[in-house]
Write a protein that holds these residues in place. Sequence first.
Motif, mmCIF file in Angstrom:
data_model
loop_
_atom_site.group_PDB
_atom_site.id
_atom_site.type_symbol
_atom_site.label_atom_id
_atom_site.label_comp_id
_atom_site.label_asym_id
_atom_site.label_seq_id
_atom_site.Cartn_x
_atom_site.Cartn_y
_atom_site.Cartn_z
ATOM 1 N N ILE A 109 0.868 -1.184 0.000
ATOM 2 C CA ILE A 109 0.000 0.000 0.000
ATOM 3 C C ILE A 109 0.899 1.226 0.000
ATOM 4 O O ILE A 109 1.855 1.324 0.787
ATOM 5 C CB ILE A 109 -0.953 0.006 1.213
ATOM 6 C CG1 ILE A 109 -1.926 -1.177 1.103
ATOM 7 C CG2 ILE A 109 -1.723 1.323 1.289
ATOM 8 C CD1 ILE A 109 -2.947 -1.281 2.234
ATOM 9 N N ASP A 110 0.598 2.148 -0.913
ATOM 10 C CA ASP A 110 1.406 3.350 -1.091
ATOM 11 C C ASP A 110 0.538 4.554 -0.742
ATOM 12 O O ASP A 110 -0.540 4.737 -1.310
ATOM 13 C CB ASP A 110 1.858 3.403 -2.572
ATOM 14 C CG ASP A 110 2.972 4.397 -2.811
ATOM 15 O OD1 ASP A 110 2.934 5.488 -2.217
ATOM 16 O OD2 ASP A 110 3.868 4.070 -3.617
ATOM 17 N N VAL A 111 0.996 5.327 0.249
ATOM 18 C CA VAL A 111 0.242 6.517 0.666
ATOM 19 C C VAL A 111 1.145 7.728 0.449
ATOM 20 O O VAL A 111 1.971 8.073 1.303
ATOM 21 C CB VAL A 111 -0.197 6.414 2.143
ATOM 22 C CG1 VAL A 111 -1.023 7.638 2.528
ATOM 23 C CG2 VAL A 111 -1.000 5.147 2.389
ATOM 24 N N ASP A 112 1.009 8.350 -0.709
ATOM 25 C CA ASP A 112 1.900 9.456 -1.089
ATOM 26 C C ASP A 112 1.178 10.772 -0.808
ATOM 27 O O ASP A 112 0.698 11.447 -1.717
ATOM 28 C CB ASP A 112 2.250 9.320 -2.582
ATOM 29 C CG ASP A 112 3.277 10.343 -3.009
ATOM 30 O OD1 ASP A 112 3.959 10.915 -2.146
ATOM 31 O OD2 ASP A 112 3.383 10.589 -4.230
ATOM 32 N N SER A 113 1.128 11.123 0.480
ATOM 33 C CA SER A 113 0.258 12.237 0.865
ATOM 34 C C SER A 113 0.953 13.593 0.747
ATOM 35 O O SER A 113 2.166 13.696 0.829
ATOM 36 C CB SER A 113 -0.211 12.037 2.301
ATOM 37 O OG SER A 113 0.819 11.514 3.085
ATOM 38 N N PHE A 114 0.145 14.608 0.594
ATOM 39 C CA PHE A 114 0.576 15.978 0.823
ATOM 40 C C PHE A 114 0.560 16.155 2.338
ATOM 41 O O PHE A 114 -0.358 15.695 3.001
ATOM 42 C CB PHE A 114 -0.439 16.972 0.256
ATOM 43 C CG PHE A 114 -0.498 17.046 -1.237
ATOM 44 C CD1 PHE A 114 0.659 17.127 -2.000
ATOM 45 C CD2 PHE A 114 -1.719 17.105 -1.896
ATOM 46 C CE1 PHE A 114 0.598 17.248 -3.374
ATOM 47 C CE2 PHE A 114 -1.792 17.224 -3.265
ATOM 48 C CZ PHE A 114 -0.627 17.282 -4.007
ATOM 49 N N GLY A 115 1.521 16.850 2.912
ATOM 50 C CA GLY A 115 1.516 17.059 4.357
ATOM 51 C C GLY A 115 1.853 15.769 5.085
ATOM 52 O O GLY A 115 2.608 14.934 4.587
ATOM 53 N N GLY A 116 1.241 15.585 6.255
ATOM 54 C CA GLY A 116 1.566 14.413 7.064
ATOM 55 C C GLY A 116 0.818 13.166 6.609
ATOM 56 O O GLY A 116 -0.198 13.245 5.919
ATOM 57 N N ASP A 117 1.338 12.019 7.016
ATOM 58 C CA ASP A 117 0.746 10.739 6.633
ATOM 59 C C ASP A 117 -0.145 10.170 7.731
ATOM 60 O O ASP A 117 -0.858 9.195 7.512
ATOM 61 C CB ASP A 117 1.878 9.732 6.401
ATOM 62 C CG ASP A 117 2.723 9.571 7.667
ATOM 63 O OD1 ASP A 117 3.329 10.575 8.084
ATOM 64 O OD2 ASP A 117 2.725 8.474 8.267
ATOM 65 N N SER A 118 -0.085 10.779 8.935
ATOM 66 C CA SER A 118 -0.607 10.086 10.113
ATOM 67 C C SER A 118 -2.104 9.779 10.029
ATOM 68 O O SER A 118 -2.558 8.789 10.582
ATOM 69 C CB SER A 118 -0.300 10.883 11.375
ATOM 70 O OG SER A 118 -0.839 12.176 11.255
ATOM 71 N N ALA A 119 -2.870 10.637 9.317
ATOM 72 C CA ALA A 119 -4.316 10.419 9.268
ATOM 73 C C ALA A 119 -4.676 9.116 8.541
ATOM 74 O O ALA A 119 -5.779 8.593 8.703
ATOM 75 C CB ALA A 119 -4.986 11.602 8.553
ATOM 76 N N TYR A 120 -3.754 8.589 7.749
ATOM 77 C CA TYR A 120 -4.078 7.439 6.892
ATOM 78 C C TYR A 120 -3.485 6.125 7.404
ATOM 79 O O TYR A 120 -3.803 5.059 6.891
ATOM 80 C CB TYR A 120 -3.562 7.694 5.462
ATOM 81 C CG TYR A 120 -3.953 9.055 4.970
ATOM 82 C CD1 TYR A 120 -5.263 9.328 4.582
ATOM 83 C CD2 TYR A 120 -3.028 10.099 4.924
ATOM 84 C CE1 TYR A 120 -5.637 10.596 4.166
ATOM 85 C CE2 TYR A 120 -3.395 11.368 4.500
ATOM 86 C CZ TYR A 120 -4.701 11.605 4.125
ATOM 87 O OH TYR A 120 -5.075 12.857 3.714
ATOM 88 N N VAL A 121 -2.569 6.238 8.392
ATOM 89 C CA VAL A 121 -1.761 5.067 8.752
ATOM 90 C C VAL A 121 -2.604 3.916 9.296
ATOM 91 O O VAL A 121 -2.432 2.768 8.897
ATOM 92 C CB VAL A 121 -0.670 5.464 9.774
ATOM 93 C CG1 VAL A 121 0.048 4.233 10.291
ATOM 94 C CG2 VAL A 121 0.318 6.406 9.135
ATOM 95 N N ARG A 122 -3.540 4.241 10.184
ATOM 96 C CA ARG A 122 -4.283 3.144 10.812
ATOM 97 C C ARG A 122 -5.088 2.361 9.772
ATOM 98 O O ARG A 122 -5.051 1.120 9.738
ATOM 99 C CB ARG A 122 -5.212 3.666 11.902
ATOM 100 C CG ARG A 122 -5.823 2.531 12.700
ATOM 101 C CD ARG A 122 -6.608 2.983 13.874
ATOM 102 N NE ARG A 122 -5.796 3.734 14.821
ATOM 103 C CZ ARG A 122 -6.221 4.170 15.992
ATOM 104 N NH1 ARG A 122 -7.457 3.914 16.363
ATOM 105 N NH2 ARG A 122 -5.444 4.850 16.794
ATOM 106 N N ALA A 123 -5.795 3.093 8.908
ATOM 107 C CA ALA A 123 -6.594 2.403 7.888
ATOM 108 C C ALA A 123 -5.690 1.622 6.935
ATOM 109 O O ALA A 123 -6.031 0.516 6.494
ATOM 110 C CB ALA A 123 -7.434 3.421 7.123
#
Length: 425
Positions: A159-173
Motif C-alpha cells: 500500500i502506497d500513501v503518497d500524501s501531501f503534508g503528514g501521513d498520520s491520518a491514513y496510517v491506521r486504515a
Amino acid sequence: MAAAAAAISLPHSLTPPLHATRRRPAPPACAHSERGVSFDPGSAFYRSDSAAGRDLAVLAATLHRRHGRLDPSAPFLCLDAMCGCGVRALRYLAQAGADFVWANDASEALRPVIVANLSRFERGSLPAEAGRRRWVVSHNDATRLLAERYLRREYFDVIDVDSFGGDSAYVRAALLALRIGGLLYLTSTDWRSARGYGSRSSLSSYGAYICPMPYPNEVGLRMVIGGAAREAALLGFHITPVFSYFAYHGPIYRVMIQLCNGKDDVSSNYGFICHCKSCGQSQTFGFDELGQISCGCTDRTDVDSIAVVGPLWTGPLHDASFLNEMLSLANEWGWAYTSENGVTLEKLLSTMIEESDPRLPPGYIRLDEISRRAKVNSPPLGTLINSLRKEGFSACRSHIGTNVIKTNCPIASCIDVARVIRNLR
Ligand SMILES: C[S@@+](CC[C@H](N)C(=O)[O-])C[C@H]1O[C@@H](n2cnc3c(N)ncnc32)[C@H](O)[C@@H]1O
C-alpha cells in the motif's frame, strides 16, 4: 508474465466497479517516462524529482513479490491510495509485476489522466486476462477507501500513501488493509513537525514532542516510523522499517515499513533522543530511563542545555539485507548507475546500507560542528571516517546530509581525531 496473469484469481469483490469498464479515452501523447515506462502527468501533481523514491518502491515491491510473502501463490495486490496521474500504480504493474493495482485519487478530475496512463499498460506487452482487469481506478478519500477494503477483508501486499503534508491520518486504515507481512510506503512532507516548528502538531499527529535538533531530517524519518509503530502496536501488530529515505526537494520523508504479526516489545526501538547543546553529544533513552535524562558533560542536569525529542523510533532506519537485495536488483535491471533526477541508486543504496550498522546511534554530527569545537578547519569527510574506523568506531556518511557523519564515537573523541588529522596534536 502472461502465464502469471492467466493464473490470477482475485477476490470476487476486487472485480472492477462498472464505471471502470466504460469506454476509455485514447492515451494522449507521452510526455514523460520513468525507467522506460511512459506516461502523461496531465494536470495531476507530479514531480520528476520523486522518481528515485518511486524506483525504491518498485525495487522493494518486486523483491517482496518474489520471496517476501507469507503466501507466494496468492495474487500480488498493490493499492496506490493517492495516485496523482497514476505513475506509481503503472510502475507497480509494469515493473514490480503486480497482478492487480487499485489506483485511487480523491480528485475525480484526474480520472481521464489516470485511466489513460493505466490503459497504456493494458495495451502494451502484458494484456489483461480476457474479461478481467488488472487495475481499477477510484476517487475516494484514502482513509475511506482503505477502511472499506479492510471491512470487505480485501488485503493488499503493498500500500502506497503518497500524501501531501503528514501521513498520520491514513496510517491506521492502511495498516488494517495490509496483508500480514505486507509493505506500507508512507510519505510525509510535514517538515514543520519534523523540524520542531510545530510541537503541538507533531504531538497530535505522531504522539511525539519534537523540538529543533541538529539532525532534523533524520528526526523527521524517525517521527514517521515511530507514529506507524505506535499505530501498529495499538492494533496488536508491530512494524520493521525496510528503508527510510529523505529527499531534499519538498522536503520529503518516505519510509517503507513491513507489517509483522503480533505485538513486539516496542520499548526496545521506541524512546527519546536527547541532545546536549553544551557539548554536542546525543544519546537515546528508553521509557524506563526517563528519570536519568542528563548529559555526562555536566554534574547538574541543565534543563536549558538539553533538547529532548520523542517518543519516536530509535531503532535501525533500514533493513541492511533487504537493501543489499535492492541494490543487486538495481544492478540486474541496469538502474544502479543511471539516474533520471540526479540521484544515483548505487550511491544512495550503498550509503543507506552503511547507515544500517546496528552500532550506529540515531542522529549525525555536522562536520562544521566538529571543526568549530576543535577550532580547526574541517577535516575531509572521508579521512575522518577512515580515522574513526581505525580507532574501532563505526562511522559513515548519511544519505540525509552532505557534510555530516554518523558515528558511535563520542563527539569529544571526534574533536580529538579532527585535531590529529589537522596535525594540531
Ligand atoms: C503527492 S500527490 C500524488 C503524487 C503521485 N503519487 C506521484 O507519485 O506522482 C497527492 C495526491 O493525493 C490526492 N489526495 C489528496 N488528499 C487525498 C485524500 N484524502 N484521499 C485521496 N487522495 C487524496 C491529491 O489529489 C493528489 O493527486
